[in-house]
Structure formats: structure tokens, C-alpha cells
Scaffold this motif. Sequence first.
Motif, PDB file in Angstrom:
ATOM      1  N   LEU A  38       4.653   1.807   8.491  1.00 22.78           N
ATOM      2  CA  LEU A  38       4.519   3.242   8.205  1.00 22.78           C
ATOM      3  C   LEU A  38       3.146   3.759   8.630  1.00 22.78           C
ATOM      4  O   LEU A  38       3.032   4.863   9.181  1.00 22.78           O
ATOM      5  N   ALA A  39       2.117   2.962   8.379  1.00 19.19           N
ATOM      6  CA  ALA A  39       0.772   3.358   8.812  1.00 19.19           C
ATOM      7  C   ALA A  39       0.712   3.472  10.330  1.00 19.19           C
ATOM      8  O   ALA A  39       0.096   4.396  10.876  1.00 19.19           O
ATOM      9  N   ASP A  44       0.688   7.052  15.275  1.00 20.15           N
ATOM     10  CA  ASP A  44       1.306   7.565  16.496  1.00 20.15           C
ATOM     11  C   ASP A  44       1.328   9.090  16.504  1.00 20.15           C
ATOM     12  O   ASP A  44       1.280   9.712  17.560  1.00 20.15           O
ATOM     13  N   VAL A  45       1.381   9.693  15.320  1.00 18.26           N
ATOM     14  CA  VAL A  45       1.414  11.146  15.195  1.00 18.26           C
ATOM     15  C   VAL A  45       0.018  11.744  15.408  1.00 18.26           C
ATOM     16  O   VAL A  45      -0.130  12.847  15.917  1.00 18.26           O
ATOM     17  N   VAL A  46      -1.002  10.978  15.031  1.00 20.90           N
ATOM     18  CA  VAL A  46      -2.379  11.453  15.107  1.00 20.90           C
ATOM     19  C   VAL A  46      -2.802  11.586  16.572  1.00 20.90           C
ATOM     20  O   VAL A  46      -2.475  10.747  17.402  1.00 20.90           O
ATOM     21  N   ARG A  69      -4.933   0.339  15.823  1.00 22.42           N
ATOM     22  CA  ARG A  69      -3.560  -0.025  16.188  1.00 22.42           C
ATOM     23  C   ARG A  69      -3.450  -1.532  16.446  1.00 22.42           C
ATOM     24  O   ARG A  69      -2.491  -2.172  16.030  1.00 22.42           O
ATOM     25  N   LYS A  70      -4.429  -2.082  17.155  1.00 24.45           N
ATOM     26  CA  LYS A  70      -4.405  -3.521  17.441  1.00 24.45           C
ATOM     27  C   LYS A  70      -4.494  -4.324  16.151  1.00 24.45           C
ATOM     28  O   LYS A  70      -3.809  -5.339  15.994  1.00 24.45           O
ATOM     29  N   THR A  71      -5.326  -3.872  15.244  1.00 25.55           N
ATOM     30  CA  THR A  71      -5.467  -4.563  13.958  1.00 25.55           C
ATOM     31  C   THR A  71      -4.153  -4.527  13.190  1.00 25.55           C
ATOM     32  O   THR A  71      -3.715  -5.553  12.645  1.00 25.55           O
ATOM     33  N   ILE A  72      -3.523  -3.368  13.146  1.00 25.76           N
ATOM     34  CA  ILE A  72      -2.249  -3.240  12.437  1.00 25.76           C
ATOM     35  C   ILE A  72      -1.178  -4.094  13.106  1.00 25.76           C
ATOM     36  O   ILE A  72      -0.397  -4.766  12.431  1.00 25.76           O
ATOM     37  N   ASP A  73      -1.136  -4.103  14.437  1.00 28.57           N
ATOM     38  CA  ASP A  73      -0.168  -4.940  15.153  1.00 28.57           C
ATOM     39  C   ASP A  73      -0.380  -6.421  14.838  1.00 28.57           C
ATOM     40  O   ASP A  73       0.583  -7.170  14.629  1.00 28.57           O
ATOM     41  N   ALA A  74      -1.636  -6.845  14.800  1.00 31.32           N
ATOM     42  CA  ALA A  74      -1.943  -8.247  14.475  1.00 31.32           C
ATOM     43  C   ALA A  74      -1.520  -8.578  13.051  1.00 31.32           C
ATOM     44  O   ALA A  74      -0.974  -9.668  12.783  1.00 31.32           O
TER      45      ALA A  74
END
Length: 112
Positions: A38-39, A44-46, A69-74
Motif C-alpha cells: 500500500l505504501a 506511485d501517486v506522488v 521505492r528500492k527500500t520498500i521493494d527490498a
Amino acid sequence: MEQLATQIQEKAIDSQQQLRSILLQVTAKERSCRIKELAKKELDVVGKDAAVYGGVGKMFIRTDLDSVRKTIDAEISSLQQELDALRKKKDYHETTAVNANSHLQKIKESVR
């Protein structure tokens, strides 16, 4: 024969306890994964020039959007790996509990 039955029963009980613990862990990891996803959707909207802050200890530091984004993906990837491992453990303990219960049933039938 009674000692064997006792050992099998202890194994079944242990597997059931482990299974409950694993199910709780799976639920928590799935919840964390959904929050991260969700984050990521919100990011993606920002817009590209929006101020994005990352938590460091008890404070927040402005970071660029790509690193967040990379941190969240990891983190999502790590959670998925942990979920896969927990699901394997869950399958193992389910199988162990079922086998132990069937062995106990066979022992009960053989005693009669």
C-alpha cells in the motif's frame, strides 16, 4: 507400546503448537507485506518532486523517491522469502501432526 504412543502423542502436540505459532507469524508477515505494498502504491501517486521522508531511528530524513521505492521493494522481497520459508515449515508440521495422529490411531486399533 505405551512409551511409543506417548512419544508419538508428544510429537503431535509439539507439531500442533509449532503450527499455531507459524500461522501467527504468517499472518503478521502478510499484514506487513500488504502495508508495504500500500505504501508503494501511495508512492506511485506522488509526483517526482514531492518531499519524501524515511525513518532513521526516532527521526525522519528527507530522501529521494527512488531510494524509498528500492527500500520498500527490498523489504517486500524479504517478507516474501520469509513467508515462503514459513509456509514450508507449516506444511512440514501439518504433515507431522497428521502422521502422528494416524500412527496413534493405528496403535489404538492394534491394542483393541
